[in-house]
Design a protein around this motif. Structure first.
Motif, mmCIF file in Angstrom:
data_model
loop_
_atom_site.group_PDB
_atom_site.id
_atom_site.type_symbol
_atom_site.label_atom_id
_atom_site.label_comp_id
_atom_site.label_asym_id
_atom_site.label_seq_id
_atom_site.Cartn_x
_atom_site.Cartn_y
_atom_site.Cartn_z
ATOM 1 N N UNK A 322 3.189 -33.570 3.223
ATOM 2 C CA UNK A 322 3.482 -32.443 2.339
ATOM 3 C C UNK A 322 4.984 -32.208 2.242
ATOM 4 N N UNK A 323 5.681 -32.239 3.374
ATOM 5 C CA UNK A 323 7.132 -32.044 3.354
ATOM 6 C C UNK A 323 7.842 -33.171 2.611
ATOM 7 N N UNK A 324 7.304 -34.403 2.694
ATOM 8 C CA UNK A 324 7.894 -35.508 1.937
ATOM 9 C C UNK A 324 7.771 -35.239 0.443
ATOM 10 N N UNK A 325 6.634 -34.734 0.011
ATOM 11 C CA UNK A 325 6.438 -34.407 -1.400
ATOM 12 C C UNK A 325 7.364 -33.278 -1.844
ATOM 13 N N UNK A 326 7.425 -32.223 -1.038
ATOM 14 C CA UNK A 326 8.262 -31.073 -1.405
ATOM 15 C C UNK A 326 9.734 -31.455 -1.409
ATOM 16 N N UNK A 327 10.185 -32.161 -0.368
ATOM 17 C CA UNK A 327 11.598 -32.533 -0.275
ATOM 18 C C UNK A 327 12.036 -33.439 -1.402
ATOM 19 N N UNK A 328 11.216 -34.435 -1.727
ATOM 20 C CA UNK A 328 11.587 -35.341 -2.812
ATOM 21 C C UNK A 328 11.516 -34.644 -4.167
ATOM 22 N N UNK A 329 10.548 -33.729 -4.322
ATOM 23 C CA UNK A 329 10.429 -33.006 -5.582
ATOM 24 C C UNK A 329 11.627 -32.103 -5.825
ATOM 25 N N UNK A 352 11.017 -22.438 8.356
ATOM 26 C CA UNK A 352 10.769 -21.081 8.859
ATOM 27 C C UNK A 352 9.585 -20.454 8.135
ATOM 28 N N UNK A 353 9.506 -20.654 6.822
ATOM 29 C CA UNK A 353 8.372 -20.127 6.064
ATOM 30 C C UNK A 353 7.064 -20.726 6.561
ATOM 31 N N UNK A 354 7.050 -22.030 6.801
ATOM 32 C CA UNK A 354 5.824 -22.692 7.252
ATOM 33 C C UNK A 354 5.349 -22.111 8.581
ATOM 34 N N UNK A 355 6.251 -22.010 9.565
ATOM 35 C CA UNK A 355 5.838 -21.531 10.878
ATOM 36 C C UNK A 355 5.539 -20.032 10.868
ATOM 37 N N UNK A 356 6.236 -19.278 10.033
ATOM 38 C CA UNK A 356 5.920 -17.857 9.907
ATOM 39 C C UNK A 356 4.537 -17.672 9.293
ATOM 40 N N UNK A 357 4.246 -18.432 8.262
ATOM 41 C CA UNK A 357 2.930 -18.354 7.622
ATOM 42 C C UNK A 357 1.836 -18.825 8.581
ATOM 43 N N UNK A 358 2.150 -19.820 9.412
ATOM 44 C CA UNK A 358 1.198 -20.289 10.424
ATOM 45 C C UNK A 358 0.866 -19.175 11.412
ATOM 46 N N UNK A 380 -0.502 -25.595 5.404
ATOM 47 C CA UNK A 380 -0.250 -26.927 4.845
ATOM 48 C C UNK A 380 -0.671 -27.008 3.388
ATOM 49 N N UNK A 381 -1.849 -26.465 3.078
ATOM 50 C CA UNK A 381 -2.342 -26.518 1.703
ATOM 51 C C UNK A 381 -1.480 -25.674 0.766
ATOM 52 N N UNK A 382 -0.947 -24.542 1.261
ATOM 53 C CA UNK A 382 -0.102 -23.686 0.425
ATOM 54 C C UNK A 382 1.165 -24.421 -0.003
ATOM 55 N N UNK A 383 1.811 -25.069 0.948
ATOM 56 C CA UNK A 383 3.039 -25.805 0.618
ATOM 57 C C UNK A 383 2.716 -27.016 -0.255
ATOM 58 N N UNK A 384 1.554 -27.635 -0.036
ATOM 59 C CA UNK A 384 1.143 -28.766 -0.878
ATOM 60 C C UNK A 384 0.969 -28.327 -2.323
ATOM 61 N N UNK A 385 0.288 -27.207 -2.531
ATOM 62 C CA UNK A 385 0.076 -26.700 -3.896
ATOM 63 C C UNK A 385 1.420 -26.360 -4.545
ATOM 64 N N UNK A 386 2.331 -25.736 -3.766
ATOM 65 C CA UNK A 386 3.654 -25.405 -4.302
ATOM 66 C C UNK A 386 4.410 -26.672 -4.693
ATOM 67 N N UNK A 387 4.335 -27.707 -3.862
ATOM 68 C CA UNK A 387 5.020 -28.956 -4.173
ATOM 69 C C UNK A 387 4.473 -29.631 -5.414
#
Length: 396
Positions: A322-329, A352-358, A380-387
């Motif tokens: 997911x982070x690879x998708x978001x970072x490259x996007x 920080x957002x990921x761990x806070x949301x976790x 994980x799914x939230x960041x995936x959808x955003x990416x």
């Protein structure tokens, strides 16, 4: 007359040449650019984590508790795999932001787009590398991290306390259930026995009380000073105790005092006592085995925590993808100037957002708002959808 062909310019033998030849030049180039900043990120993030989480505490133990330096170094290196595993997703994010931002600012992405390469095709190498790191992270977290953390705990306790407490020392409770068929034909769990030991020293249980409900009601109470598991007969040997037989009306029907008595009870209480319940010292199989051993008689709070950890251990490796998708996007967006200086900052914000949301999802799970599956996968799914949303918007 024999003929020969020149061999001076023949490339050296490469057993993986067929694999490399099958990868397009653009993918090889981008993946090659991603690897150095990824390695840098692993070193940087794991160093920060181990310094904050381990190093300061070890220095305090060396100065105040007299921990030998050699053992402190051993504990330090045993704790390192845990922080390396945490650094994998963060490093993937940082590497993608740095590389794709540089390619964008240097107009290399513009050149590729002019050749008909789509945005989806540009981020594909990062996604593939993220998928590979997902598999590596999962294996690393299951095979290396729990064993290293467990060994570090044992080493530290042995050095400071002079023993190796690989067991639960106080209040061992086990509830045994049996299946019964109700008049309606349904199968339900019915309490059969309660096993309680006040203390366990690694060899024997002390201060035991067994309540037997196997005959549809409390019919026997067994009290003993000590008990040990007999691996040959697969029974429990109880020493210096008393057995109280209870009549159906609740009165004592008989009292038997004994020096030694064997009881056909499951080994599960010993498994509970000798199994660590720290999730970072257990892999998924060990957690599931512990939950199966304790069944419905385990500590409710502890059981809920472990069920959540199973889903988190499964979902966490996919953060690399997911982070690879978001970072490259985020990196492929057109840039007027270099964003290398801000890549680290953007990475920290997302992390920080990921761990806070976790943490928020964990709290919702404890309050019963979310299931363990949803609480473990929602960040994980939230960041995936955003990416995916950002990627589709940029591709328009």
């Amino acid at each position: 007359m024999s003929s020969s062909f020149p061999t001076a310019n023949k490339p050296p033998f490469n057993p993986f040449g067929w694999l490399i030849a099958g990868i397009p030049v653009m993918d090889r180039y981008i993946i090659g650019e991603l690897i150095p900043p990824f390695i840098f990120g692993v070193g940087a993030f794991s160093s920060i984590g181990v310094a904050i989480g381990v190093l300061f505490d070890l220095v305090r133990k060396i100065t105040e508790a007299g921990l030998p330096l050699t053992l402190a170094l051993e504990v330090f290196f045993l704790k390192l795999p845990y922080f390396i595993s945490l650094a994998f997703p963060m490093s993937m994010l940082l590497a993608c932001l740095i590389v794709y931002s540089r390619l964008s600012s240097d107009s290399e992405l513009i050149a590729l787009r002019s050749c008909g390469v789509s945005i989806y095709r540009l981020v594909l190498p990062a996604v593939l590398l993220g998928l590979i790191m997902t598999g590596i992270t999962f294996v690393f977290n299951e095979a290396v991290v729990p064993a290293a953390n467990r060994r570090a705990t044992i080493t530290l306790n042995r050095a400071l306390k002079g023993n190796e407490p690989s067991f639960r020392e106080k209040n061992i409770l086990y509830q045994e259930f049996r299946k019964e068929t109700t008049p309606s034909g349904e199968r339900e769990n019915v309490l059969s026995r309660i096993f309680y030991a006040r203390e366990f020293n690694g060899k024997e249980m002390k201060g035991l009380n067994i309540l037997d409900f196997s005959q549809n009601g409390l019919n026997q109470i067994v009290v003993a000073e000590t008990a040990t598991w007999n691996p040959i007969d697969k029974t429990w040997d109880f020493f210096n105790g008393t057995t109280y037989t209870i009549a159906p009306d609740g009165s004592f029907q008989g009292i038997l005092r004994y020096k030694k008595q064997q009881l056909q009870l499951p080994r599960a209480p010993l498994d509970i006592a000798t199994t660590t319940t720290d999730p970072i010292e257990m892999n998924i199989a060990q957690i599931r085995q512990y939950l199966a051993t304790t069944g419905e008689g385990g500590n409710v709070k502890e059981t809920r925590k472990l069920r959540l950890r199973i889903d988190q251990k499964i979902s966490f490796p996919f953060v690399c993808l997911v982070f690879a998708l978001v970072g490259s996007t985020l990196g492929v967006q057109p840039q007027r100037g270099g964003r290398r200086a801000t890549s680290f900052g953007v990475s920290l914000v997302i992390i920080v957002f990921y761990y806070l949301f976790t943490s928020i999802c964990e709290a919702f799970y404890q309050f019963g708002i979310l299931s363990s599956l949803l609480a473990g996968w929602l960040p994980t799914l939230t960041i995936l959808v955003a990416g995916v949303f950002i990627l589709m918007r940029i591709n328009r």
